[in-house]
Design a protein around this motif. Structure first.
Motif, PDB file in Angstrom:
ATOM      1  N   LEU A  20       0.830  -1.210   0.000  1.00  0.00           N
ATOM      2  CA  LEU A  20       0.000   0.000   0.000  1.00  0.00           C
ATOM      3  C   LEU A  20       0.868   1.264   0.000  1.00  0.00           C
ATOM      4  CD1 LEU A  20      -2.820  -1.107   2.483  1.00  0.00           C
ATOM      5  CD2 LEU A  20      -2.955  -0.923  -0.028  1.00  0.00           C
ATOM      6  N   ALA A  21       1.961   1.228   0.761  1.00  0.00           N
ATOM      7  CA  ALA A  21       2.880   2.377   0.784  1.00  0.00           C
ATOM      8  C   ALA A  21       3.517   2.574  -0.600  1.00  0.00           C
ATOM      9  CB  ALA A  21       3.952   2.173   1.846  1.00  0.00           C
ATOM     10  N   LEU A  22       3.888   1.476  -1.252  1.00  0.00           N
ATOM     11  CA  LEU A  22       4.464   1.558  -2.590  1.00  0.00           C
ATOM     12  C   LEU A  22       3.461   2.120  -3.586  1.00  0.00           C
ATOM     13  CD1 LEU A  22       6.878   0.954  -4.410  1.00  0.00           C
ATOM     14  CD2 LEU A  22       6.009  -1.366  -4.677  1.00  0.00           C
ATOM     15  N   GLN A  23       2.220   1.681  -3.494  1.00  0.00           N
ATOM     16  CA  GLN A  23       1.174   2.210  -4.372  1.00  0.00           C
ATOM     17  C   GLN A  23       0.988   3.710  -4.150  1.00  0.00           C
ATOM     18  OE1 GLN A  23      -2.117  -0.439  -3.384  1.00  0.00           O
ATOM     19  NE2 GLN A  23      -2.037  -1.265  -5.474  1.00  0.00           N
ATOM     20  N   GLN A  24       1.020   4.152  -2.906  1.00  0.00           N
ATOM     21  CA  GLN A  24       0.870   5.571  -2.583  1.00  0.00           C
ATOM     22  C   GLN A  24       2.029   6.386  -3.166  1.00  0.00           C
ATOM     23  OE1 GLN A  24      -1.688   7.160  -1.275  1.00  0.00           O
ATOM     24  NE2 GLN A  24      -0.639   9.125  -1.394  1.00  0.00           N
ATOM     25  N   GLU A  25       3.245   5.868  -3.019  1.00  0.00           N
ATOM     26  CA  GLU A  25       4.417   6.558  -3.562  1.00  0.00           C
ATOM     27  C   GLU A  25       4.321   6.677  -5.080  1.00  0.00           C
ATOM     28  OE1 GLU A  25       8.328   5.300  -2.265  1.00  0.00           O
ATOM     29  OE2 GLU A  25       7.471   4.638  -0.353  1.00  0.00           O
ATOM     30  N   LEU A  26       3.900   5.609  -5.734  1.00  0.00           N
ATOM     31  CA  LEU A  26       3.744   5.646  -7.192  1.00  0.00           C
ATOM     32  C   LEU A  26       2.683   6.656  -7.609  1.00  0.00           C
ATOM     33  CD1 LEU A  26       4.030   1.867  -8.095  1.00  0.00           C
ATOM     34  CD2 LEU A  26       5.665   3.674  -8.638  1.00  0.00           C
ATOM     35  N   ALA A  27       1.587   6.728  -6.891  1.00  0.00           N
ATOM     36  CA  ALA A  27       0.528   7.691  -7.193  1.00  0.00           C
ATOM     37  C   ALA A  27       1.045   9.120  -7.030  1.00  0.00           C
ATOM     38  CB  ALA A  27      -0.683   7.449  -6.300  1.00  0.00           C
ATOM     39  N   GLU A  28       1.819   9.359  -5.977  1.00  0.00           N
ATOM     40  CA  GLU A  28       2.393  10.690  -5.757  1.00  0.00           C
ATOM     41  C   GLU A  28       3.386  11.051  -6.858  1.00  0.00           C
ATOM     42  OE1 GLU A  28       4.010  10.537  -1.806  1.00  0.00           O
ATOM     43  OE2 GLU A  28       2.022  10.453  -0.875  1.00  0.00           O
ATOM     44  N   MET A  29       4.205  10.086  -7.274  1.00  0.00           N
ATOM     45  CA  MET A  29       5.168  10.342  -8.351  1.00  0.00           C
ATOM     46  C   MET A  29       4.444  10.643  -9.662  1.00  0.00           C
ATOM     47  SD  MET A  29       8.079   7.487  -7.508  1.00  0.00           S
ATOM     48  CE  MET A  29       9.074   7.850  -8.927  1.00  0.00           C
ATOM     49  N   LYS A  30       3.385   9.914  -9.943  1.00  0.00           N
ATOM     50  CA  LYS A  30       2.593  10.149 -11.147  1.00  0.00           C
ATOM     51  C   LYS A  30       2.023  11.567 -11.135  1.00  0.00           C
ATOM     52  CE  LYS A  30      -1.326   8.355 -13.742  1.00  0.00           C
ATOM     53  NZ  LYS A  30      -2.398   7.362 -13.791  1.00  0.00           N
ATOM     54  N   GLN A  31       1.489  11.991 -10.007  1.00  0.00           N
ATOM     55  CA  GLN A  31       0.936  13.337  -9.883  1.00  0.00           C
ATOM     56  C   GLN A  31       2.018  14.392 -10.078  1.00  0.00           C
ATOM     57  OE1 GLN A  31      -2.242  14.282  -9.675  1.00  0.00           O
ATOM     58  NE2 GLN A  31      -1.526  16.379  -9.810  1.00  0.00           N
ATOM     59  N   MET A  32       3.212  14.148  -9.505  1.00  0.00           N
ATOM     60  CA  MET A  32       4.321  15.086  -9.655  1.00  0.00           C
ATOM     61  C   MET A  32       4.735  15.227 -11.113  1.00  0.00           C
ATOM     62  SD  MET A  32       7.497  15.203  -6.897  1.00  0.00           S
ATOM     63  CE  MET A  32       7.938  13.571  -7.251  1.00  0.00           C
ATOM     64  N   ILE A  33       4.818  14.114 -11.821  1.00  0.00           N
ATOM     65  CA  ILE A  33       5.205  14.130 -13.228  1.00  0.00           C
ATOM     66  C   ILE A  33       4.165  14.874 -14.051  1.00  0.00           C
ATOM     67  CG2 ILE A  33       5.518  12.671 -15.272  1.00  0.00           C
ATOM     68  CD1 ILE A  33       6.852  10.612 -13.350  1.00  0.00           C
ATOM     69  N   GLN A  34       2.881  14.629 -13.791  1.00  0.00           N
ATOM     70  CA  GLN A  34       1.823  15.329 -14.519  1.00  0.00           C
ATOM     71  C   GLN A  34       1.893  16.831 -14.275  1.00  0.00           C
ATOM     72  OE1 GLN A  34      -1.663  13.246 -13.172  1.00  0.00           O
ATOM     73  NE2 GLN A  34      -1.594  11.791 -14.871  1.00  0.00           N
ATOM     74  N   THR A  35       2.165  17.230 -13.046  1.00  0.00           N
ATOM     75  CA  THR A  35       2.294  18.647 -12.712  1.00  0.00           C
ATOM     76  C   THR A  35       3.474  19.273 -13.448  1.00  0.00           C
ATOM     77  OG1 THR A  35       1.354  18.242 -10.536  1.00  0.00           O
ATOM     78  CG2 THR A  35       2.564  20.298 -10.820  1.00  0.00           C
ATOM     79  N   LEU A  36       4.590  18.567 -13.492  1.00  0.00           N
ATOM     80  CA  LEU A  36       5.771  19.081 -14.198  1.00  0.00           C
ATOM     81  C   LEU A  36       5.509  19.214 -15.688  1.00  0.00           C
ATOM     82  CD1 LEU A  36       8.620  17.101 -12.408  1.00  0.00           C
ATOM     83  CD2 LEU A  36       8.211  19.564 -12.297  1.00  0.00           C
ATOM     84  N   LEU A  37       4.835  18.243 -16.269  1.00  0.00           N
ATOM     85  CA  LEU A  37       4.551  18.293 -17.699  1.00  0.00           C
ATOM     86  C   LEU A  37       3.592  19.422 -18.040  1.00  0.00           C
ATOM     87  CD1 LEU A  37       4.258  14.510 -18.593  1.00  0.00           C
ATOM     88  CD2 LEU A  37       6.112  16.083 -19.172  1.00  0.00           C
ATOM     89  N   GLN A  38       2.635  19.693 -17.175  1.00  0.00           N
ATOM     90  CA  GLN A  38       1.705  20.789 -17.420  1.00  0.00           C
ATOM     91  C   GLN A  38       2.420  22.137 -17.343  1.00  0.00           C
ATOM     92  OE1 GLN A  38      -1.355  20.180 -14.516  1.00  0.00           O
ATOM     93  NE2 GLN A  38      -2.420  18.640 -15.749  1.00  0.00           N
ATOM     94  N   GLY A  39       3.405  22.238 -16.455  1.00  0.00           N
ATOM     95  CA  GLY A  39       4.133  23.492 -16.292  1.00  0.00           C
ATOM     96  C   GLY A  39       5.190  23.723 -17.355  1.00  0.00           C
ATOM     97  N   ALA A  40       5.549  22.664 -18.064  1.00  0.00           N
ATOM     98  CA  ALA A  40       6.583  22.795 -19.090  1.00  0.00           C
ATOM     99  C   ALA A  40       5.960  23.385 -20.349  1.00  0.00           C
ATOM    100  CB  ALA A  40       7.215  21.440 -19.390  1.00  0.00           C
ATOM    101  N   GLU A  41       6.245  24.615 -20.612  1.00  0.00           N
ATOM    102  CA  GLU A  41       5.702  25.287 -21.789  1.00  0.00           C
ATOM    103  C   GLU A  41       6.693  25.199 -22.934  1.00  0.00           C
ATOM    104  OE1 GLU A  41       4.672  29.276 -20.794  1.00  0.00           O
ATOM    105  OE2 GLU A  41       3.602  28.671 -18.989  1.00  0.00           O
TER     106      GLU A  41
END
Length: 98
Positions: A20-41
């Motif tokens: 469950l902790a691993l799944q949570q970490e993966l979900a957080e990493m996915k969210q971080m990557i999506q945020t970075l990609l949205q900010g990359a103009e």
């Protein structure tokens, strides 16, 4: 029976809380990557008329004569053309064979 044992794949046992902790970490990493990609103009690179002529494989004289059709701006004493303007001009003037 012996061949079946050799074909079995090894398995790893993970405790439920670790999984469950691993799944949570993966979900957080996915969210971080999506945020970075949205900010990359995508930066719209600016070219001189000479660079635009090289990119478009046309003469400098033709580019200078048609600079307003392509879409350019005067900066100081020189003229510049954005990469997006070059791409738009190429896309508008592109003819497909039927």
């Amino acid at each position: 029976m012996k061949n079946e044992i050799n074909k079995m794949q090894p398995i790893t046992i993970i405790a439920t809380e670790d999984w469950l902790a691993l799944q949570q970490e993966l979900a957080e990493m996915k969210q971080m990557i999506q945020t970075l990609l949205q900010g990359a103009e995508k930066k719209d690179i600016v070219h001189s008329l000479k660079q635009a002529a090289e990119i478009m494989n046309l003469s400098y004289t033709w580019i200078f004569s048609n600079k307003h059709k392509i879409g350019c701006s005067r900066v100081g004493k020189g003229w510049v053309i954005r990469q997006s303007s070059i791409e738009n001009y190429i896309n508008q003037s592109y003819h497909k064979d039927k």
